[in-house]
Motif scaffolding. Structure first.
Motif, PDB file in Angstrom:
ATOM      1  N   GLU A 154      11.005 -17.389  38.751  1.00  0.00           N
ATOM      2  CA  GLU A 154      10.115 -18.530  38.922  1.00  0.00           C
ATOM      3  C   GLU A 154      10.782 -19.519  39.874  1.00  0.00           C
ATOM      4  OE1 GLU A 154       7.200 -18.483  37.682  1.00  0.00           O
ATOM      5  OE2 GLU A 154       7.350 -17.043  36.028  1.00  0.00           O
TER       6      GLU A 154
ATOM      7  N   TYR B 133      10.480 -23.273  40.819  1.00  0.00           N
ATOM      8  CA  TYR B 133       9.827 -24.427  40.209  1.00  0.00           C
ATOM      9  C   TYR B 133       9.329 -25.449  41.222  1.00  0.00           C
ATOM     10  CZ  TYR B 133      12.189 -22.248  36.290  1.00  0.00           C
ATOM     11  OH  TYR B 133      12.632 -21.329  35.358  1.00  0.00           O
TER      12      TYR B 133
ATOM     13  N   GLY C 211      15.070 -22.732  41.496  1.00  0.00           N
ATOM     14  CA  GLY C 211      14.557 -21.901  40.412  1.00  0.00           C
ATOM     15  C   GLY C 211      15.460 -20.732  40.140  1.00  0.00           C
TER      16      GLY C 211
ATOM     17  N   ARG D  60      10.026 -26.615  34.134  1.00  0.00           N
ATOM     18  CA  ARG D  60      10.135 -25.299  33.509  1.00  0.00           C
ATOM     19  C   ARG D  60       9.060 -25.045  32.457  1.00  0.00           C
ATOM     20  NH1 ARG D  60      14.272 -26.895  36.053  1.00  0.00           N
ATOM     21  NH2 ARG D  60      15.719 -25.412  37.009  1.00  0.00           N
TER      22      ARG D  60
ATOM     23  N   SER E 150       3.293 -22.873  33.411  1.00  0.00           N
ATOM     24  CA  SER E 150       2.961 -21.553  32.881  1.00  0.00           C
ATOM     25  C   SER E 150       1.487 -21.513  32.503  1.00  0.00           C
ATOM     26  CB  SER E 150       3.831 -21.242  31.649  1.00  0.00           C
ATOM     27  OG  SER E 150       3.406 -20.059  31.020  1.00  0.00           O
TER      28      SER E 150
ATOM     29  N   VAL F 216       7.131 -17.428  27.145  1.00  0.00           N
ATOM     30  CA  VAL F 216       8.189 -18.156  27.846  1.00  0.00           C
ATOM     31  C   VAL F 216       8.997 -18.946  26.829  1.00  0.00           C
ATOM     32  CG1 VAL F 216       8.706 -19.921  29.575  1.00  0.00           C
ATOM     33  CG2 VAL F 216       6.817 -18.325  29.955  1.00  0.00           C
TER      34      VAL F 216
ATOM     35  N   LEU G   8      12.343 -21.744  26.555  1.00  0.00           N
ATOM     36  CA  LEU G   8      13.387 -22.588  27.141  1.00  0.00           C
ATOM     37  C   LEU G   8      14.578 -22.644  26.186  1.00  0.00           C
ATOM     38  CD1 LEU G   8      10.836 -23.456  28.744  1.00  0.00           C
ATOM     39  CD2 LEU G   8      11.776 -25.792  28.772  1.00  0.00           C
TER      40      LEU G   8
ATOM     41  N   GLU H 228      10.099 -14.417  29.078  1.00  0.00           N
ATOM     42  CA  GLU H 228      10.783 -15.079  30.182  1.00  0.00           C
ATOM     43  C   GLU H 228      11.628 -16.222  29.632  1.00  0.00           C
ATOM     44  OE1 GLU H 228       9.022 -15.870  34.065  1.00  0.00           O
ATOM     45  OE2 GLU H 228       9.212 -18.004  33.625  1.00  0.00           O
TER      46      GLU H 228
ATOM     47  N   ARG I  41      13.988 -19.521  30.306  1.00  0.00           N
ATOM     48  CA  ARG I  41      14.193 -20.556  31.312  1.00  0.00           C
ATOM     49  C   ARG I  41      15.275 -21.519  30.851  1.00  0.00           C
ATOM     50  NH1 ARG I  41       7.903 -22.091  33.074  1.00  0.00           N
ATOM     51  NH2 ARG I  41       7.374 -20.025  33.937  1.00  0.00           N
TER      52      ARG I  41
ATOM     53  N   ASP J 180      20.182 -26.215  36.939  1.00  0.00           N
ATOM     54  CA  ASP J 180      19.345 -26.746  38.010  1.00  0.00           C
ATOM     55  C   ASP J 180      20.275 -27.318  39.080  1.00  0.00           C
ATOM     56  OD1 ASP J 180      16.284 -28.120  38.427  1.00  0.00           O
ATOM     57  OD2 ASP J 180      17.969 -29.164  39.369  1.00  0.00           O
TER      58      ASP J 180
END
Length: 923
Positions: A74, A76, A118, A263, A266, A384, A386, A499, A501, A506
């Motif tokens: 991804e 971002y 990303g 993030r 989606s 997804v 995080l 996925e 994240r 970053d």
């Protein structure tokens, strides 16, 4: 998030390779698949739909037909990039970030990649030039492996290259034979490192490192970096630092919140992995607070009205973090739906084969299994997830960083700050001291490994930055720590089609951190200072002011004690013993002691040994079946068939058992040694015949051993080996006598007192483990002759150094202490994991052994020429007769062992027949 793979240079088999590789990655992309073949290039894609579900199918080709991409990840900041490209005249047919990457490459080439913020791994084919460009993101969040046929490229022909998101895709291509990389195995076992360079555990398979691009053309291949991120960070760190202030804290909070918001992009459900630690709690709390304060914000629509969190908990375990999880949940009760997962040791055993296969390469501990279990549950609710990965490496989240910072302050002579930090981190320093002086004696990993394997890789070294905190953070972010954690996360998430994240990882957030003074990272004994203060009012103090760090891990020690019988079955297996890496008897003995006395040992060393063995079984013992299954099975059947095969397959499904090494003949020398030696000064020729024996144990009858061994030696004795009438001696190593007498102890059985630890530091530690340079051997010396005598000998030795006289220490302390031996990692078990006193009353032992030999069933002539028994302490740096029942001067006998014919390794030849050929020649 997807799975990509591809090949170059395989001609007619290109499409077949693409299909096999793509099938192997079915779990990474259950929502779609696609192939692209053009000339020598094949690209394959498995899709997990996240953004532009309807229009983002791959492979994707530009409107003019020139560029085709397969992409995993991804980007971002794709929306502002898209706007910029549109101003330059580009048009877009989809709403996907994939098309933005493709058009950016068409506009700027590889220079575009440094503009992406990303996680990504992609391959782009250029139909005009016939080239393929493969790239991996700035931090290596998304994996990319490749294999190059060096023989094809080296011969000047068109290169042959395979690449993919997982190693299993490369194996599925069926273009090379899988083999372990012994250097990688050694570095993992010895130094606990992995993922720190491009070398993988599979010979010839490499990983593209963070920020690298692989370019493939008919002329060859090249790997370069597309970014200067690490250099930029060093340059930022060298500039005048921005002073720490509340303004800085507020800006960091805003930047972090923006990183989290990006993030959440989606079209499918998004959740959060919540361990209860500071980092993952910060992510979850920021989302929960936003849901509470701005419930209609469309940027958070993928989260839903309530955030789903997923936590591994271990009630009543020493490393359980449920109390911290519960505190966050109670503070955000209206914004979070919690899911708690309870991993258990029996489930771990059931999952172990699949877990090892999922990770593809050995890992540092069982800790990632907690994440594996969490992802399995999370896949039932979200697509997804995080989490808080990366904060530790960017903000000094581990205790060793304190010591790096203290050394930096000392080096910079910032003594006022140094004093303040020492006071602030005194609890952590105390913890280090308790560990260092705990009395537990660790067994060196070399003692559990094959000596040849150790010798082959003995030049390997691993170093780390010791006195520069920001440079150390860079090292750990890009090499030493974070890469392996990102690998675990990618494998665990994608195993269950999720996925993952990581908002902390970053590049703009890290640049901001590096622009600040180190006090934003560590201050007054607190690490992650800026994050803690930025979360004030968002996180409960119970979490933001935590000192203990646990993270996503398992109660490994408790689990190993529960499943110890199953683990012992692996260590005691023929498969384990056949490996070229391990010294199986030592491993079994150590694990038996762990079962009996768990407090003597940690578990991480056992896990590394276990992981290598299971990895070998999974990827090499059944290599043909594994690669064909990955390449040929239909994607829908792959996981079920793999699980069934793992459950049903025998331990060594496709491996012929290796034969044990042939025993050494009694009448030949040890490797690299000679049978005959002309000794000085008498000029005699002496023949030394090493006798191999089985291992001895405490309480064994050494007299019977000697008698039976001499009988076996004489049973088929060639006539010219011991000429008639030649005087001969029976020589026995003091080690096995000490073992049988109970005067040898495993290192973990010896609890060195503080005085032993202190005194051992002033003694030179020999490479052979001989002497008192180890706390265990110094402890034995104190027990043998008493602390006052050892202290007096130490004083005498120190005085001797001043006046230039050597050896005073041993003159004072005595011969019994001189003969103390420590663990010698390269020696036969149990010497490699034990320390010993010299044998008790060696003269009397010699006499009893001689009587047993004279009563043995051997030819009369041989009995008549027998002189007697010698107890010899010999090694590569010296020799010493400790006892005998013969009149031959000790100096003469010691000279016969000048080259240590019994060997210093794992020959297991602690006995010898010593023949005086010089005397025979004069008759």
């Amino acid at each position: 998030m997807c799975g990509i793979s591809g090949s170059y240079g395989f001609g007619a088999d290109t499409e077949g390779i693409a299909r096999r590789m793509n099938s192997a990655l079915a779990h990474r992309g259950p929502d779609g698949e696609g192939l692209f073949v053009d000339g020598e290039t094949g690209l394959a894609h498995r899709r997990l739909s996240i953004i532009d579900v309807a229009g983002g199918a791959q492979p994707m080709t530009t409107a003019d037909g020139r560029y085709t991409i397969v992409y995993n990840g991804e980007t971002y900041n794709y929306l502002p990039l898209r706007a910029e490209l549109e101003e330059l005249g580009h048009t877009f047919r989809t709403d996907s970030d994939t098309e933005v990457l493709l058009e950016a490459h068409a506009e700027w080439g590889t220079a575009a990649y440094d503009r992406f913020n990303g996680m990504f791994a992609f391959a782009i084919h250029d139909a005009q030039t016939g080239t393929v460009t493969v790239a991996r993101d700035h931090f290596g969040i998304k994996p990319l492996y490749y294999w190059i046929d060096e023989s094809a490229e080296g011969a000047g022909g068109r290169p042959q290259v395979l690449f993919g998101s997982e190693i299993r895709a490369l194996l599925a291509a069926q273009r090379f034979d899988a083999a372990p990389d012994d250097r990688a195995v050694y570095r993992y076992l010895k130094f606990r490192v992995q993922d720190d360079d491009s070398q993988t555990f599979f010979r010839g398979v490499r990983r593209l490192m963070a920020g690298e691009v692989l370019e493939i053309s008919a002329d060859g291949t090249s790997v370069t970096s597309f970014t200067r991120l690490q250099e930029e960070l060093r340059e930022i760190a060298e500039r005048p630092s921005r002073p720490y202030s509340q303004e800085v804290v507020d800006e960091y909070r805003e930047r972090f919140q923006e990183s989290v918001r990006l993030r959440l992009q989606s079209e499918v459900p998004v959740g959060t992995s919540l361990s209860g630690g500071l980092d993952s709690s910060a992510v979850a709390a920021v989302i929960a607070r936003h849901l509470r304060e701005q419930p209609q914000d469309e940027n958070f629509s993928a989260v839903g009205s309530r955030q789903n969190t997923f936590s591994a908990v271990f009630p009543n375990s020493s490393n359980d973090e449920e109390a911290y999880v519960d505190k966050l949940l109670s503070d955000n009760a209206g914004q979070i739906t919690a899911h708690k997962i309870h991993p258990q040791p029996d489930a771990f055993l059931e999952d172990l084969r699949d877990f090892v296969r999922t990770q593809e390469e050995p890992i540092i501990s069982t800790g990632p299994y907690a994440q594996y279990a969490v992802m399995r549950e999370a896949s039932q609710h979200v697509t997804v997830l995080l989490d808080g990965q990366g904060a530790d490496e960017m903000m000094a989240g581990y205790n060793p960083y304190f010591y790096v910072y203290l050394r930096q302050l000392r080096r910079q002579k910032r003594f006022k700050e140094l004093a303040s930090e020492i006071v602030g981190s005194r609890d952590i320093l105390r913890k280090l001291a308790r560990t260092k002086y705990s009395g537990r004696t660790s067994v060196p990993i070399e003692a559990l490994l094959n000596s040849g394997f150790v010798s082959e890789h003995s030049s390997e070294k691993v170093t780390s930055v010791q006195d520069d905190i920001k440079e150390r953070l860079l090292e750990d972010t890009f090499r030493s720590s974070l890469p392996s954690l990102l690998r675990y996360e990618d494998k665990n998430t994608m195993r269950f089609s999720i996925e993952g994240r990581v908002p902390f990882v970053d590049k703009e957030l890290l640049k901001f951190l590096f622009s600040l003074d180190e006090s934003a990272i560590i201050h007054d004994g607190w690490n992650k200072r800026i994050l803690r203060e930025a979360m004030d009012g968002i996180l409960p103090d119970m979490i933001s002011k935590r000192r203990n760090k646990i993270g996503f891990t398992t109660p490994e020690g408790e689990w190993f004690r529960t499943i110890a019988p199953e683990l012992m079955d692996i260590f005691a297996s023929e498969s384990f013993a056949s490996r070229p890496y391990f010294d199986a008897p030592s491993v079994v003995a150590l694990f038996e002691d762990y079962i009996a006395n768990p407090g003597n040992h940690g578990t991480m060393m056992f896990w590394r040994l276990l992981n290598v063995e299971l990895w070998m079984r999974t990827f090499f013992d059944d290599a043909e079946g594994s690669t064909r299954a990955l390449g040929d099975r239909a994607a829908a059947d792959e996981q079920a068939e793999l699980a069934a095969a793992a459950a049903a397959a025998p331990v060594d499904a496709a491996r012929e058992p290796e034969t044990e090494e042939e025993p050494k003949s009694d009448y030949v020398a040890n490797p690299a040694k000679e049978l005959d030696l002309v000794s000085e000064p008498d000029g005699h020729t002496w023949r030394r015949l090493p006798l191999q024996t089985a291992l001895v144990a405490r309480g064994d009858d050494v007299e019977s051993l000697a008698r039976e061994r001499v009988e076996a030696f004489a049973a088929s004795l060639p006539a010219d080996v011991v000429p008639d009438g030649s005087p001969w001696y029976f020589v026995i190593s003091e080690k096995i006598i000490a073992i049988t007498q109970g005067r040898s102890w495993f290192t973990w059985e010896i609890k060195p007192r503080r005085s032993a630890k202190v005194l051992s530091r002033f003694v030179t530690r020999t490479p052979a483990g001989i002497g008192l340079g180890d706390p265990t051997t110094m402890e034995l010396a104190i027990r043998e002759v008493g602390l006052p005598r050892v202290v007096a000998a130490s004083a005498a030795g120190a005085a001797g150094k001043v006046i230039g006289k050597r050896g005073l220490f041993y003159e004072v302390v005595g011969a019994n202490v001189r003969a103390i031996d420590g663990p010698t990692p390269y020696s036969a078990f149990p010497s490699n994991v034990s320390a010993k006193l010299p044998p008790k009353d060696p003269d009397a032992v010699s006499a009893t052994i001689s009587a047993a030999i004279r009563g043995a069933d051997i030819p009369a002539a041989l009995r008549d020429s027998f002189v007697g028994t010698v107890v010899m302490d010999a090694n590569d740096i010296g020799r010493n007769v400790l006892g005998s029942d013969v009149d031959t001067p000790n100096e003469r006998l010691e000279a016969t062992f000048a080259d240590n014919p019994l060997g210093q390794g794992r020959q297991r030849t602690p006995l010898a027949i010593l023949v005086d050929l010089g005397a025979a020649s004069r008759r």
